[in-house]
Design a protein around this motif. Structure first.
Motif, PDB file in Angstrom:
ATOM      1  N   TYR A  60     -82.503  41.882  62.005  1.00 36.28           N
ATOM      2  CA  TYR A  60     -82.433  41.940  60.882  1.00 36.28           C
ATOM      3  C   TYR A  60     -81.065  42.803  60.340  1.00 36.28           C
ATOM      4  O   TYR A  60     -80.729  43.042  59.477  1.00 36.28           O
ATOM      5  N   SER A  61     -80.656  43.590  61.740  1.00 34.95           N
ATOM      6  CA  SER A  61     -79.364  44.092  61.331  1.00 34.95           C
ATOM      7  C   SER A  61     -77.671  43.474  60.900  1.00 34.95           C
ATOM      8  O   SER A  61     -77.700  43.841  59.480  1.00 34.95           O
ATOM      9  N   PHE A  62     -78.349  42.444  61.215  1.00 38.27           N
ATOM     10  CA  PHE A  62     -76.658  41.384  60.054  1.00 38.27           C
ATOM     11  C   PHE A  62     -78.198  40.313  59.358  1.00 38.27           C
ATOM     12  O   PHE A  62     -76.337  39.182  59.496  1.00 38.27           O
ATOM     13  N   ASN A  63     -78.484  40.535  59.138  1.00 36.78           N
ATOM     14  CA  ASN A  63     -79.613  39.234  58.513  1.00 36.78           C
ATOM     15  C   ASN A  63     -79.795  39.614  57.401  1.00 36.78           C
ATOM     16  O   ASN A  63     -79.289  39.867  56.293  1.00 36.78           O
ATOM     17  N   TYR A  64     -81.334  40.199  57.153  1.00 33.44           N
ATOM     18  CA  TYR A  64     -82.245  40.608  56.284  1.00 33.44           C
ATOM     19  C   TYR A  64     -81.182  41.955  55.379  1.00 33.44           C
ATOM     20  O   TYR A  64     -81.158  41.670  54.422  1.00 33.44           O
ATOM     21  N   PHE A  65     -81.112  42.985  56.313  1.00 32.60           N
ATOM     22  CA  PHE A  65     -80.868  44.005  55.409  1.00 32.60           C
ATOM     23  C   PHE A  65     -78.905  43.682  54.949  1.00 32.60           C
ATOM     24  O   PHE A  65     -78.957  44.585  54.439  1.00 32.60           O
ATOM     25  N   LEU A  66     -78.243  42.570  55.269  1.00 36.53           N
ATOM     26  CA  LEU A  66     -76.892  42.387  55.034  1.00 36.53           C
ATOM     27  C   LEU A  66     -76.913  42.102  54.193  1.00 36.53           C
ATOM     28  O   LEU A  66     -76.186  41.761  52.904  1.00 36.53           O
ATOM     29  N   ARG A  67     -77.663  40.810  53.395  1.00 35.82           N
ATOM     30  CA  ARG A  67     -78.416  39.786  52.966  1.00 35.82           C
ATOM     31  C   ARG A  67     -79.643  40.128  51.851  1.00 35.82           C
ATOM     32  O   ARG A  67     -79.692  39.063  50.613  1.00 35.82           O
ATOM     33  N   ARG A  68     -80.188  40.754  52.036  1.00 33.99           N
ATOM     34  CA  ARG A  68     -81.514  41.057  51.524  1.00 33.99           C
ATOM     35  C   ARG A  68     -81.184  41.661  49.212  1.00 33.99           C
ATOM     36  O   ARG A  68     -81.990  41.027  48.783  1.00 33.99           O
TER      37      ARG A  68
ATOM     38  N   ASN B  78     -79.524  39.112  48.288  1.00 36.21           N
ATOM     39  CA  ASN B  78     -79.450  38.040  47.514  1.00 36.21           C
ATOM     40  C   ASN B  78     -80.241  37.001  48.122  1.00 36.21           C
ATOM     41  O   ASN B  78     -80.234  35.651  48.202  1.00 36.21           O
ATOM     42  N   ILE B  79     -81.316  37.336  49.196  1.00 37.27           N
ATOM     43  CA  ILE B  79     -82.913  36.805  49.160  1.00 37.27           C
ATOM     44  C   ILE B  79     -83.989  37.459  48.954  1.00 37.27           C
ATOM     45  O   ILE B  79     -83.789  38.589  48.938  1.00 37.27           O
ATOM     46  N   ASN B  80     -85.030  36.418  48.070  1.00 38.13           N
ATOM     47  CA  ASN B  80     -85.900  36.869  47.490  1.00 38.13           C
ATOM     48  C   ASN B  80     -87.485  37.392  48.161  1.00 38.13           C
ATOM     49  O   ASN B  80     -87.801  36.082  48.651  1.00 38.13           O
ATOM     50  N   VAL B  81     -87.515  37.882  49.813  1.00 38.23           N
ATOM     51  CA  VAL B  81     -88.304  38.080  50.589  1.00 38.23           C
ATOM     52  C   VAL B  81     -88.527  39.490  51.247  1.00 38.23           C
ATOM     53  O   VAL B  81     -88.023  40.293  51.379  1.00 38.23           O
ATOM     54  N   THR B  82     -89.879  39.783  50.795  1.00 43.87           N
ATOM     55  CA  THR B  82     -89.758  40.959  51.700  1.00 43.87           C
ATOM     56  C   THR B  82     -90.125  41.127  52.630  1.00 43.87           C
ATOM     57  O   THR B  82     -90.174  40.044  54.138  1.00 43.87           O
ATOM     58  N   LEU B  83     -89.900  42.623  53.031  1.00 44.88           N
ATOM     59  CA  LEU B  83     -90.187  42.529  54.607  1.00 44.88           C
ATOM     60  C   LEU B  83     -90.613  42.630  55.671  1.00 44.88           C
ATOM     61  O   LEU B  83     -90.670  41.563  56.711  1.00 44.88           O
ATOM     62  N   GLN B  84     -91.832  42.759  54.671  1.00 43.89           N
ATOM     63  CA  GLN B  84     -93.384  41.623  55.847  1.00 43.89           C
ATOM     64  C   GLN B  84     -93.438  40.392  56.193  1.00 43.89           C
ATOM     65  O   GLN B  84     -93.933  39.227  57.287  1.00 43.89           O
ATOM     66  N   ALA B  85     -92.623  39.835  55.045  1.00 50.92           N
ATOM     67  CA  ALA B  85     -92.977  38.380  54.858  1.00 50.92           C
ATOM     68  C   ALA B  85     -91.996  37.504  56.174  1.00 50.92           C
ATOM     69  O   ALA B  85     -91.345  36.694  56.842  1.00 50.92           O
ATOM     70  N   PHE B  86     -90.673  38.852  55.832  1.00 46.27           N
ATOM     71  CA  PHE B  86     -89.409  38.164  56.966  1.00 46.27           C
ATOM     72  C   PHE B  86     -90.285  37.982  58.471  1.00 46.27           C
ATOM     73  O   PHE B  86     -89.273  37.229  59.234  1.00 46.27           O
ATOM     74  N   THR B  87     -90.691  39.620  58.194  1.00 50.22           N
ATOM     75  CA  THR B  87     -90.631  39.753  59.905  1.00 50.22           C
ATOM     76  C   THR B  87     -92.340  38.723  60.225  1.00 50.22           C
ATOM     77  O   THR B  87     -92.052  37.715  61.301  1.00 50.22           O
ATOM     78  N   ALA B  88     -93.013  38.293  59.226  1.00 48.93           N
ATOM     79  CA  ALA B  88     -93.839  36.953  60.068  1.00 48.93           C
ATOM     80  C   ALA B  88     -93.069  35.837  60.048  1.00 48.93           C
ATOM     81  O   ALA B  88     -93.272  35.304  61.489  1.00 48.93           O
TER      82      ALA B  88
END
Length: 371
Positions: free
Chosen positions: A177-185, A187-197
């Motif tokens: 989350y800290s150094f992937n999803y929230f740092l790159r969100r 540039n990435i078209n994916v919801t938090l729920q989908a990323f977590t799943a």
């Protein structure tokens, strides 16, 4: 030919007897050792051996309260794994896999494969340039340490008999989350729920891989309250924590906890414990003085500023200043808790009977379970 066959049978029986005696334990306690996988919260020195990694803690003030000084642990003293090992009465600290001397008799009581800045996903850790991914950690266990362990214990090809007396500790997910999803969100078209799943599904497959190799007793560490890290101080606008980040951590932890129940059918004869370090740390942050803490917002060490995090820093500055009362601080650097907090987490993990702390049983109960 008959004599040769008889000799082979005797050797096989002797190997089987040795393997059986190992599986029964030594009578002192049920756990012979630990194998550790994950990120910097449980790394004890593997990143020291990564030449290009930016995620290192092999210098002061890290280890300022550790008997051996700086060791690669991302805190001032012992981490949660060290403390759990003491509580399980293991004879020595778990050695890091990357240390060339971690072989032969040194693997008998376990090996630590964790790597700071790594995550569940292979791409997590790109900010640190070089990490050992969780998938690679598992391969290192399967291809190098496990054959060595079987040879040491006289159980070649019978890992299922050996490994039921070992604890498998997995502490990872926060960096995703800290150094992937929230740092790159952006540039990435994916919801938090989908990323977590995707995260929980990936971790489930990784746990099943360890299960197929013989692992039976698992300790799963929750993701900590990501929005309360000191490295985010410049972004808080006066609030104590950033709720969006904590909500992401809670979403992951709920999924992680659900894996415990799913494992009953997916991984028969396995037992998993979920340690809710998120709640344990959050309770301290909400009421620091109740546990003897005074500062739950700021890092204890002088940190290196990070442009990617709005000027706040994550890691301690090499040779930088350090607070004098480290026992009073919740966080040592911009992300990692102090030894004092690790003591709180390990103690509750080992002794608490509250399912809000540990689920469904505590680590001590897990250790004593007969398989």
């Amino acid at each position: 030919m008959a004599k040769r066959t008889a000799t082979g049978l005797i050797l096989f029986c002797l190997q089987l007897l040795a393997c059986f005696s190992q599986s029964k334990g030594d009578g002192r306690d049920e756990i012979k050792g630990m194998f550790v996988f994950g990120s910097s919260l449980v790394d004890n020195g593997n990143n020291n051996f990564l030449q290009d990694s930016l995620a290192k803690a092999d210098f002061l003030p890290y280890g300022i309260d550790f008997p051996r000084g700086p060791s690669g642990r991302f805190t001032n003293g012992r981490n949660v794994v060290d403390l759990l090992g003491e509580m399980l009465k293991l004879p020595r600290l778990i050695p890091p896999f990357s240390d060339p001397s971690t072989k032969g008799s040194r693997v008998v009581h376990g090996v630590n494969f964790a790597s700071g800045a790594s995550g569940i996903l292979d791409e997590t850790g790109f900010v640190a340039r070089q990490v050992i991914t969780l998938n690679q950690q598992i391969r290192n266990f399967e291809e190098i340490t496990l054959p060595d362990l079987e040879q040491q214990l006289g159980c070649k090809g019978r890992s299922s008999e050996v490994l039921k007396n070992y604890m498998f500790v997995v502490g990872t997910g926060g960096n995703d989350y800290s150094f992937n999803y929230f740092l790159r969100r952006g540039n990435i078209n994916v919801t938090l729920q989908a990323f977590t799943a995707n995260l929980t599904n990936s971790l489930s497959l990784q746990l099943k891989k360890l299960y197929t190799l013989g692992a039976r007793k698992f300790v799963l560490m929750s993701v900590n309250p990501l929005g309360c890290y000191p490295m985010l101080n410049a972004m808080r606008n006066g609030s104590r924590c950033i709720e969006a980040l904590n909500q992401a951590a809670t979403l992951f932890n709920d999924g992680l906890k659900s894996l415990i129940d799913v494992a009953k059918s997916d991984m028969p004869n396995s037992n998993l414990v979920f340690v809710n370090s998120y709640k344990i740390i959050s309770d301290i942050i909400e009421n620091p003085s109740s546990k003897g803490f005074k500062d739950a917002s700021n890092e204890c060490c002088e940190v290196v500023p990070s442009a990617q995090l709005g000027g706040s820093g994550t890691l301690c500055k090499q040779g930088g200043k350090t607070c004098s009362d480290r026992r009073a601080h919740v966080f040592f650097d911009g992300l990692h808790p102090t030894e004092a907090v690790n003591v709180e987490i390990a103690t509750k993990a080992f002794t608490s009977y509250l399912q809000t702390d540990v689920y469904p049983i505590n680590v001590n109960q897990l250790a004593k379970l007969k398989l």
